[in-house]
Design an enzyme around this catalytic site. Structure first.
Site, PDB file in Angstrom:
ATOM      1  N   ASP A 212       0.828  -1.208   0.000  1.00 34.77           N
ATOM      2  CA  ASP A 212       0.000   0.000   0.000  1.00 34.77           C
ATOM      3  C   ASP A 212       0.863   1.259   0.000  1.00 34.77           C
ATOM      4  OD1 ASP A 212      -2.799   1.111   0.491  1.00 34.77           O
ATOM      5  OD2 ASP A 212      -1.660   2.061   2.114  1.00 34.77           O
ATOM      6  N   GLU A 257      12.942 -16.128  -0.808  1.00 32.93           N
ATOM      7  CA  GLU A 257      13.333 -17.287  -0.001  1.00 32.93           C
ATOM      8  C   GLU A 257      12.576 -18.530  -0.449  1.00 32.93           C
ATOM      9  OE1 GLU A 257      12.803 -15.965   4.069  1.00 32.93           O
ATOM     10  OE2 GLU A 257      14.512 -14.596   3.902  1.00 32.93           O
TER      11      GLU A 257
HETATM   12  C1  GLC Z   1      -4.053   3.280  -0.558  1.00 29.86           C
HETATM   13  C2  GLC Z   1      -5.316   2.465  -0.447  1.00 29.86           C
HETATM   14  C3  GLC Z   1      -6.410   3.337   0.062  1.00 29.86           C
HETATM   15  C4  GLC Z   1      -6.029   3.847   1.432  1.00 29.86           C
HETATM   16  C5  GLC Z   1      -4.682   4.569   1.391  1.00 29.86           C
HETATM   17  C6  GLC Z   1      -4.137   4.784   2.773  1.00 29.86           C
HETATM   18  O1  GLC Z   1      -4.123   4.245  -1.515  1.00 29.86           O
HETATM   19  O2  GLC Z   1      -5.618   1.871  -1.681  1.00 29.86           O
HETATM   20  O3  GLC Z   1      -7.643   2.684   0.119  1.00 29.86           O
HETATM   21  O4  GLC Z   1      -6.998   4.718   1.924  1.00 29.86           O
HETATM   22  O5  GLC Z   1      -3.713   3.816   0.701  1.00 29.86           O
HETATM   23  O6  GLC Z   1      -3.752   3.568   3.345  1.00 29.86           O
END
Ligand code: GLC
Length: 546
Positions: A212, A257
């Protein structure tokens, strides 16, 4: 590249279903989707014909940002189930030949994470505060934020804490909501912790990690003010800094790994070359293709985005990825049904002002689906895309949950409209999303028109979006040329038409307003809408046997 069996490279051509668990299927009747619901519906995903599932964060979370605020990276959110349910799901999915990808959120945690609680309790100077970005404020009494950074969700990126002695104290950084404090990746404890989290889930059998906000992790420790026009890159204090790549090199060593594990980056940057740097050898395996997801319904623009994606991934030997939507963006049938079809997060508030022609948007989304499934690389399908669900733009304000909506004072409608629980069966909400007679209402209301869009209704209709996705995915799997990792040869085509060969399969999409002639072919394999007099109607894709 190590010598592994081809199945270790499953991710290079996989069809990956994005399962947004809160809205997929509710097993226990509380109105929120869960692991029990997902497990019960695995056969639906095998019938659909996908190779892998990506789960949005399923960890213990106060849900200030729908689970992207994680309090415990090694525990399942109780609303979703228990760790044993996740283990069972992983093994059941594997039994069906489906790989599991989970979401790891390294940029920030939750204000309910034990480290953050400890950092607050121990006060300024505590080594645990060093795992976050705590700073004294500016101004005579420290009453101003430490710098001018703005939260991506609106408002300042800093929140002031009250110290254990009750006095107004330091500020901490949160690039997203205040409940999502940013980790300090310069701190060795943060690095060690996440390496351990990766191993924890890989050891449980997870096949891949979606990372993310992957370009945001490292910050300039001097925390300088930033000007709004500073482009992401080495000089930017918090976006796409060069040292973020060190983290991914160490993560790649962990993934390597064991063969067959994949790292997928959410790298959302304006500069395609800078994005491509994340898939250099020894770093991530793939990154999401956001230019494709944002691209207007325009032949020249689409062809250019496709060519760029192929060209940018090729030097690293990475597969391109093809993404039409996800849980953060407007659903394609709505996007393609507006007079302005170019999507961008910053434009959402403006785009929601356009009327939506659903019939047109659906027709284009069908054509886009077949175009997407014909491209070389891996493809993502966000749940509900295969049902042709639209962006629900009329959710009553008091029911909206997205922090973007709240933090922009309602100016940006936010992302709730693409997160409405799926319709499975029946003619009334909750449309089989929750078991019959459940006490809980779906956490967001479903449009009553979705009675015609349920899985059950579409399964019984040969012309439905679901039928098209099932046929397209099956053909993609069985036609060797479509499934090949590479090989795309453009064919000459008139304005408004894009056409290419994948081996002996020919894909033609008409994005213009006039019917188009078909290139020479032996047979029509599949079309997104019926052909008329041997012509390809506007907003239609056909797959032909060359
Ligand atoms: C990313 C995710 C989103 C989230 C953001 C903060 O963009 O896809 O849904 O709100 O990160 O974690």
């Amino acid at each position: 590249m190590p010598e592994h069996a081809p199945s270790d490279f499953w991710w290079r051509t996989a069809a990956i279903y994005q399962l947004y668990m809160r809205s997929f299927a509710d097993g226990d009747g509380d109105g929120t989707g869960d692991l029990a619901g997902a497990r019960a519906r695995l056969p639906y995903l095998t019938d659909l014909g996908v190779d892998a599932i990506w789960f949005n964060p399923w960890y213990a979370s106060p849900m200030a940002d729908a689970g992207y605020d994680i309090a415990d990276y090694r525990a399942i959110e109780p609303v979703f189930g228990r760790l044993a349910d996740a283990d069972a799901l992983i093994s059941e999915a594997h039994g069906l030949g489906i790989k599991i990808i989970i979401d790891v959120v390294p940029n920030h945690g939750s204000d309910a994470h034990p480290w953050f609680a400890q950092a607050l309790a121990e006060g300024p100077g505590s080594p645990v505060r060093e795992r976050f970005w705590f700073r004294d404020g500016r101004g005579p009494d420290g009453g101003e934020p430490p710098n001018n950074w703005q939260s991506i969700f609106g408002g300042p990126a800093w929140t002031r804490v009250t110290e254990p002695d009750g006095t107004p104290g330091q500020w901490y950084l949160h690039l997203f909501a205040p409940e999502q404090p940013d980790f300090n990746w310069g701190n060795p404890a943060v690095r060690t912790e996440f390496e351990d989290v990766l191993r924890f889930w890989f050891d449980r059998g997870v096949d891949g990690i979606r990372i993310d906000s992957g370009a945001l992790l490292t910050k300039d420790p001097a925390l300088p003010d930033v000007s709004p026009d500073e482009p992401p890159g080495p000089a930017h204090p918090f976006t796409d800094r060069d040292d973020v790549h060190d983290i991914y090199r160490s993560w790649r060593a962990i993934a390597d790994e064991k063969p067959g594990r994949v790292l997928i980056g959410e790298i959302w940057l304006p500069d395609a070359q800078r994005t491509a740097a994340y898939v250099r050898p020894g770093e991530l395996h793939t990154v999401f293709n956001f230019p494709y997801l944002s691209c207007p319904w325009d032949a020249t623009a689409l062809r250019q985005v496709i060519e760029e994606a192929l060209a940018l991934n090729a030097p690293a030997g990475a597969p391109a990825t093809w993404v039409l939507s996800n849980h953060d963006v407007d659903r394609p049938v709505s996007r393609y049904g507006r007079a302005d079809t170019h999507f961008d997060l910053a434009r959402r508030r403006y785009l929601h002002g356009f009327p939506v022609d659903l019939a047109l948007g659906t027709r284009r989304a069908r054509a886009a689906a077949l175009l997407t499934l014909a491209l070389p690389g891996s493809v993502y399908i966000y749940q509900g895309e295969e049902l042709g669900l639209w962006e629900v733009q009329d959710i009553p304000d008091e029911l909206r949950q997205d922090p973007i909506w709240r933090r922009t004072g309602g100016e940006d409608p936010g992302r709730d409209g693409c997160r409405v629980p799926l319709p499975w069966s029946g003619t009334e909400p909750p449309f089989g999303f929750s078991p019959p007679g459940s006490p809980g209402e779906p956490w967001l209301p479903q449009p009553k028109e979705w009675r015609d869009y349920t899985v059950a209704a579409q399964s019984a209709s040969a012309g439905s979006m679901l039928a098209l996705y099932r046929e397209g995915l099956a053909m993609r799997r069985h036609e060797g040329a479509l499934r090949a990792e590479s090989g795309l040869d453009w064919l000459p085509a008139r304005d408004g038409v894009i056409a290419f060969d994948r081996g002996d399969v020919r894909c033609v999409t008409n994005l213009s307003e006039q019917p188009a002639g078909l290139p020479p072919h032996a047979e029509v394999l599949l079309a997104s809408d019926p052909l008329a007099d041997g012509q390809l109607p506007p907003d239609t894709t056909a797959w032909l046997r060359a």
